[in-house]
Enzyme design. Structure first.
Site, mmCIF file in Angstrom:
data_model
loop_
_atom_site.group_PDB
_atom_site.id
_atom_site.type_symbol
_atom_site.label_atom_id
_atom_site.label_comp_id
_atom_site.label_asym_id
_atom_site.label_seq_id
_atom_site.Cartn_x
_atom_site.Cartn_y
_atom_site.Cartn_z
ATOM 1 N N ASP A 193 -10.751 -3.195 -5.013
ATOM 2 C CA ASP A 193 -10.123 -2.244 -4.090
ATOM 3 C C ASP A 193 -10.718 -0.861 -4.317
ATOM 4 O O ASP A 193 -10.232 -0.082 -5.133
ATOM 5 C CB ASP A 193 -8.613 -2.231 -4.299
ATOM 6 C CG ASP A 193 -7.867 -1.432 -3.234
ATOM 7 O OD1 ASP A 193 -8.531 -0.691 -2.488
ATOM 8 O OD2 ASP A 193 -6.639 -1.555 -3.157
ATOM 9 N N HIS A 240 -8.590 -4.389 -0.834
ATOM 10 C CA HIS A 240 -7.277 -3.842 -0.451
ATOM 11 C C HIS A 240 -6.522 -4.893 0.352
ATOM 12 O O HIS A 240 -6.157 -4.709 1.507
ATOM 13 C CB HIS A 240 -7.480 -2.566 0.369
ATOM 14 C CG HIS A 240 -6.275 -1.681 0.423
ATOM 15 N ND1 HIS A 240 -5.765 -1.029 -0.682
ATOM 16 C CD2 HIS A 240 -5.465 -1.326 1.457
ATOM 17 C CE1 HIS A 240 -4.721 -0.313 -0.340
ATOM 18 N NE2 HIS A 240 -4.496 -0.485 0.953
ATOM 19 N N SER A 249 0.846 -1.195 0.000
ATOM 20 C CA SER A 249 0.000 0.000 0.000
ATOM 21 C C SER A 249 0.889 1.256 0.000
ATOM 22 O O SER A 249 1.635 1.471 -0.964
ATOM 23 C CB SER A 249 -0.954 -0.051 1.193
ATOM 24 O OG SER A 249 -1.955 0.937 1.102
#
Length: 325
Positions: free
Chosen positions: A276, A304, A116
Site C-alpha cells: 500500500d 490499498h 481507509s
C-alpha cells in the site's frame, strides 16, 4: 423523510436529521436481534457504493448498519453543491452524527468496521465513545495524521514525479498562496475546490482524481482510471471533502495515535497491504503497538485493498461476532 431506495431493496433505510440542517442516509440489513455493527466508508467523501460491504458479514447474526457520512452519496445536502458550506464538515460533527444514529436506532453498542478514511473515523468515534464500542475491524488503516497526509500528497511524489509535477504545477498556476510558499499542496487544493469559479473547481477535481488513480495504480502498466470519477457529483464531493479533511489533519487534535489509552482495552483486527504505497503499513504497526488486544494482518501482495485483505476482513468480522456472542 422519504429517501432513495438502497441497492438492496430489502434493506431498511432512511434519512436522519442531524445538526446544521443535514440529513444523513442510513440503511440496515441482517436481523433485528443480531449483534449491531456499523460500516464506515472511505474517502472522505465516498459512499456505500453498491452495498458490497454486506457480503463481509454473516447477516443471519448481524444487525448491520451502513451510513453515508454527511455530504456524501444520498445524504443531503451534498458536499458537491457549491452552496453547501464546507464548515459543516469536521470529524467531531461526523462523530455526533454517528451518535445520533445509534440513539435513534436504539443500539447500545456496536462493532465498528472502518475502511481507509473510515478507519480514522472509527478510531475517532471509539476515542469519543469507548463505552459504545464492542470491537473494531479496520481495513487499509489510516489515522489522517500530518505525517500521513504529507506522505500521500507530497513525499510519494518521489515515486511518481511526472504525475506529482502535474498536480503541483496546476496548484502553482491557480493558487497564489501555493506559488508563494504559504500553503501546503493539500491546502492549495482545498482552496481550489472551494473556489467560486465552478470551472476552476471542476478542473481541480479532475487533477486530484488523476493523482489518486496514479498512486493507487502502482505496479500496473498504466494508470487505471476509477470509473466513479465520471460521476461529476461524486468527484466533486469526494475531492472537496478529502482535501478539506486532509488539510486539517483529520480534525484530530491530539493526533489519534497519541490518544489511545482510553480504548486500549478494545479488541481489534487491523488489515493492511504490504504494497500500500498510498498508506504505508507503519500506521497499522503503530496502532497495533498501542492496542494490546489487537491483531495485525499484513497481506504481502496487496496494496490499498485486494483479495487477500477481503478474505481476512470476512474472517475478522466473524471473529468479532464470536467475541460479542
Amino acid at each position: 423523510m422519504t429517501s432513495p431506495a438502497p441497492q438492496n431493496a430489502d434493506a431498511l433505510h432512511g434519512l436522519l436529521p442531524v445538526a446544521g440542517g443535514h440529513h444523513v442516509y442510513w440503511e440496515e440489513s441482517g436481523v433485528p436481534d443480531g449483534i449491531p455493527a456499523l460500516h464506515l466508508h472511505g474517502g472522505p467523501g465516498s459512499t456505500l457504493g453498491a452495498g458490497g460491504y454486506r457480503n463481509r458479514w454473516d447477516l443471519a447474526r448481524t444487525r448491520l448498519i451502513g451510513l453515508e457520512q454527511r455530504g456524501c452519496g444520498r445524504s443531503i445536502p451534498s458536499a458537491a453543491d457549491a452552496e453547501t458550506s464546507i464548515h459543516s464538515f469536521t470529524t467531531q460533527q461526523l462523530i455526533a452524527d454517528i451518535e445520533e444514529l445509534r440513539i435513534s436506532l436504539g443500539i447500545e453498542k456496536w462493532i465498528l468496521n472502518g475502511i481507509s478514511w473510515g478507519s480514522t473515523l472509527a478510531l475517532a468515534y471509539a476515542q469519543a465513545h469507548p463505552q459504545r464500542v464492542i470491537g473494531m475491524v479496520l481495513f487499509a488503516v489510516t489515522s489522517t495524521s500530518r505525517e500521513e497526509v504529507t506522505w500521500i500528497t507530497e513525499t510519494v511524489g518521489a515515486i511518481f514525479p511526472e504525475a506529482w509535477d502535474r498536480l503541483a504545477g496546476f496548484a502553482r498556476e491557480h493558487a497564489p498562496g501555493y506559488a508563494a510558499g504559504s500553503l501546503r499542496l493539500v491546502e492549495a487544493y482545498a482552496q481550489l475546490l472551494n473556489s467560486d469559479d465552478l470551472s476552476l473547481r471542476d478542473a481541480a477535481s479532475q487533477q486530484w482524481a488523476l493523482w489518486e488513480d496514479t498512486h493507487i495504480s502502482l505496479g500496473s502498466e498504466q494508470v487505471i482510471r476509477d470509473p466513479r470519477w465520471q460521476d461529476q457529483r461524486l468527484r466533486h464531493s469526494l475531492t472537496r471533502l478529502t482535501t478539506h479533511f486532509w488539510a486539517h489533519d483529520g480534525f484530530c487534535d491530539p493526533p489519534l495515535l497519541e490518544n489511545m489509552a482510553g480504548i486500549a482495552h478494545l479488541p481489534a483486527v487491523l488489515i493492511h497491504g504490504r504494497s500500500d504505497i498510498s498508506g504505508p503499513v507503519r500506521t497499522s504497526w503503530r496502532l497495533h503497538q498501542a492496542l494490546p488486544n489487537s491483531e495485525l494482518v499484513i497481506c504481502e501482495n496487496d496494496g490499498h485493498g485486494g483479495q487477500s485483505m477481503v478474505e481476512h476482513w470476512n474472517s475478522a468480522n466473524s471473529k468479532m461476532l464470536d467475541l460479542a456472542s
